[in-house]
Design a protein around this motif. Structure first.
Motif, PDB file in Angstrom:
ATOM      1  N   UNK A  33     -34.486  52.945  -1.096  1.00 24.79           N
ATOM      2  CA  UNK A  33     -34.253  54.379  -1.299  1.00 24.79           C
ATOM      3  C   UNK A  33     -32.808  54.513  -1.742  1.00 24.79           C
ATOM      4  N   UNK A  34     -32.610  55.155  -2.893  1.00 23.23           N
ATOM      5  CA  UNK A  34     -31.252  55.350  -3.407  1.00 23.23           C
ATOM      6  C   UNK A  34     -30.927  56.836  -3.472  1.00 23.23           C
ATOM      7  N   UNK A  35     -29.653  57.132  -3.288  1.00 21.30           N
ATOM      8  CA  UNK A  35     -29.143  58.500  -3.408  1.00 21.30           C
ATOM      9  C   UNK A  35     -28.095  58.482  -4.502  1.00 21.30           C
ATOM     10  N   UNK A  36     -28.190  59.477  -5.378  1.00 16.34           N
ATOM     11  CA  UNK A  36     -27.465  59.496  -6.636  1.00 16.34           C
ATOM     12  C   UNK A  36     -26.710  60.808  -6.765  1.00 16.34           C
TER      13      UNK A  36
ATOM     14  N   UNK B  42     -36.729  55.854 -12.799  1.00 18.90           N
ATOM     15  CA  UNK B  42     -36.990  55.738 -11.362  1.00 18.90           C
ATOM     16  C   UNK B  42     -38.225  56.498 -10.881  1.00 18.90           C
ATOM     17  N   UNK B  43     -38.862  57.267 -11.746  1.00 14.67           N
ATOM     18  CA  UNK B  43     -40.042  58.019 -11.332  1.00 14.67           C
ATOM     19  C   UNK B  43     -39.649  59.304 -10.617  1.00 14.67           C
TER      20      UNK B  43
ATOM     21  N   UNK C  17     -36.772  56.032  -5.346  1.00 16.21           N
ATOM     22  CA  UNK C  17     -37.096  54.709  -4.822  1.00 16.21           C
ATOM     23  C   UNK C  17     -37.077  53.722  -5.982  1.00 16.21           C
ATOM     24  N   UNK C  18     -36.593  52.501  -5.709  1.00 12.13           N
ATOM     25  CA  UNK C  18     -36.496  51.518  -6.777  1.00 12.13           C
ATOM     26  C   UNK C  18     -36.638  50.098  -6.252  1.00 12.13           C
ATOM     27  N   UNK C  19     -37.091  49.232  -7.151  1.00 12.82           N
ATOM     28  CA  UNK C  19     -37.110  47.798  -6.894  1.00 12.82           C
ATOM     29  C   UNK C  19     -35.918  47.117  -7.570  1.00 12.82           C
ATOM     30  N   UNK C  20     -35.123  47.882  -8.318  1.00 13.77           N
ATOM     31  CA  UNK C  20     -33.961  47.317  -9.009  1.00 13.77           C
ATOM     32  C   UNK C  20     -32.905  46.877  -7.996  1.00 13.77           C
ATOM     33  N   UNK C  21     -32.108  45.904  -8.399  1.00 17.92           N
ATOM     34  CA  UNK C  21     -30.952  45.496  -7.601  1.00 17.92           C
ATOM     35  C   UNK C  21     -29.867  46.560  -7.733  1.00 17.92           C
TER      36      UNK C  21
ATOM     37  N   UNK D 114     -30.367  52.233   0.366  1.00 18.84           N
ATOM     38  CA  UNK D 114     -30.825  52.039   1.739  1.00 18.84           C
ATOM     39  C   UNK D 114     -29.612  52.143   2.671  1.00 18.84           C
ATOM     40  N   UNK D 115     -29.456  51.212   3.587  1.00 18.80           N
ATOM     41  CA  UNK D 115     -28.302  51.218   4.506  1.00 18.80           C
ATOM     42  C   UNK D 115     -27.275  50.166   4.138  1.00 18.80           C
ATOM     43  N   UNK D 116     -27.269  49.756   2.877  1.00 22.54           N
ATOM     44  CA  UNK D 116     -26.368  48.698   2.426  1.00 22.54           C
ATOM     45  C   UNK D 116     -24.909  49.124   2.559  1.00 22.54           C
TER      46      UNK D 116
END
Length: 174
Positions: free
Chosen positions: A3-6, A29-30, A58-62, A99-101
């Protein structure tokens, strides 16, 4: 799936660039979850007001691929690589959270300005009020409530989102 926030911001043809940026993000990203759009005074320089907002996807990208995609979208919308840090922007897209990275490379995560800029924290608190900041361990709603709202002028505005955005779009109203 992460999960990314932009964060999105613009003060050059802001409605045009914000709409184009959202459509480009959706292409990569849909479905997007969106905050309201906020208008704010320029921070760090004298300039016209900015339009700002936060989106989630949501993404599967790095992380590196997400950031590269953002740079590509910025450039497609007239962003010049050599612009000074504090200057007008056709489109500025920043990764706030992945995410929580917590990391310093390839970019700083969580992005430091979350805690210092109202134009990032308020819209983030709208779409992720209960999510905890991975470093300070407080949720974004609490962080926004404790924020000194006198230090930056910011207000929500009416905004006509592009009709082409997917219907699963969620508009928050905190």
């Amino acid at each position: 799936m992460a999960r990314i926030y932009i964060s999105l911001g613009t003060n050059i043809s802001p409605e045009q660039h914000l709409k184009a940026g959202l459509l480009d993000l959706q292409q990569y990203f849909g479905a997007l979850q969106l905050s309201r759009v906020f208008e704010s005074e320029a921070v760090g320089f004298k300039g016209t007001n900015f339009l700002n907002m936060v989106a989630a996807a949501d993404t599967d990208m790095s992380i590196a691929d997400v950031v590269a995609t953002f740079k590509q979208i910025e450039q497609a919308n007239g962003r010049i690589k050599s612009e000074k840090k504090f200057s007008p922007r056709s489109l500025d897209i920043d990764l706030l959270l992945y995410d929580n990275t917590v990391c310093a490379l390839p970019v700083e995560l969580p992005r430091g300005e979350i805690l210092f800029n109202a134009f990032v924290l308020w819209p983030l608190a709208e779409i992720a009020p209960d999510l905890q900041h991975p470093v300070v361990q407080k949720n974004y709603h609490s962080l926004w409530q404790a924020y000194d709202k006198q230090c930056q002028n910011l207000w929500p505005i009416a905004f006509d989102f592009p009709a082409e955005l997917q219907p699963s779009l969620i508009l928050s109203t905190l």
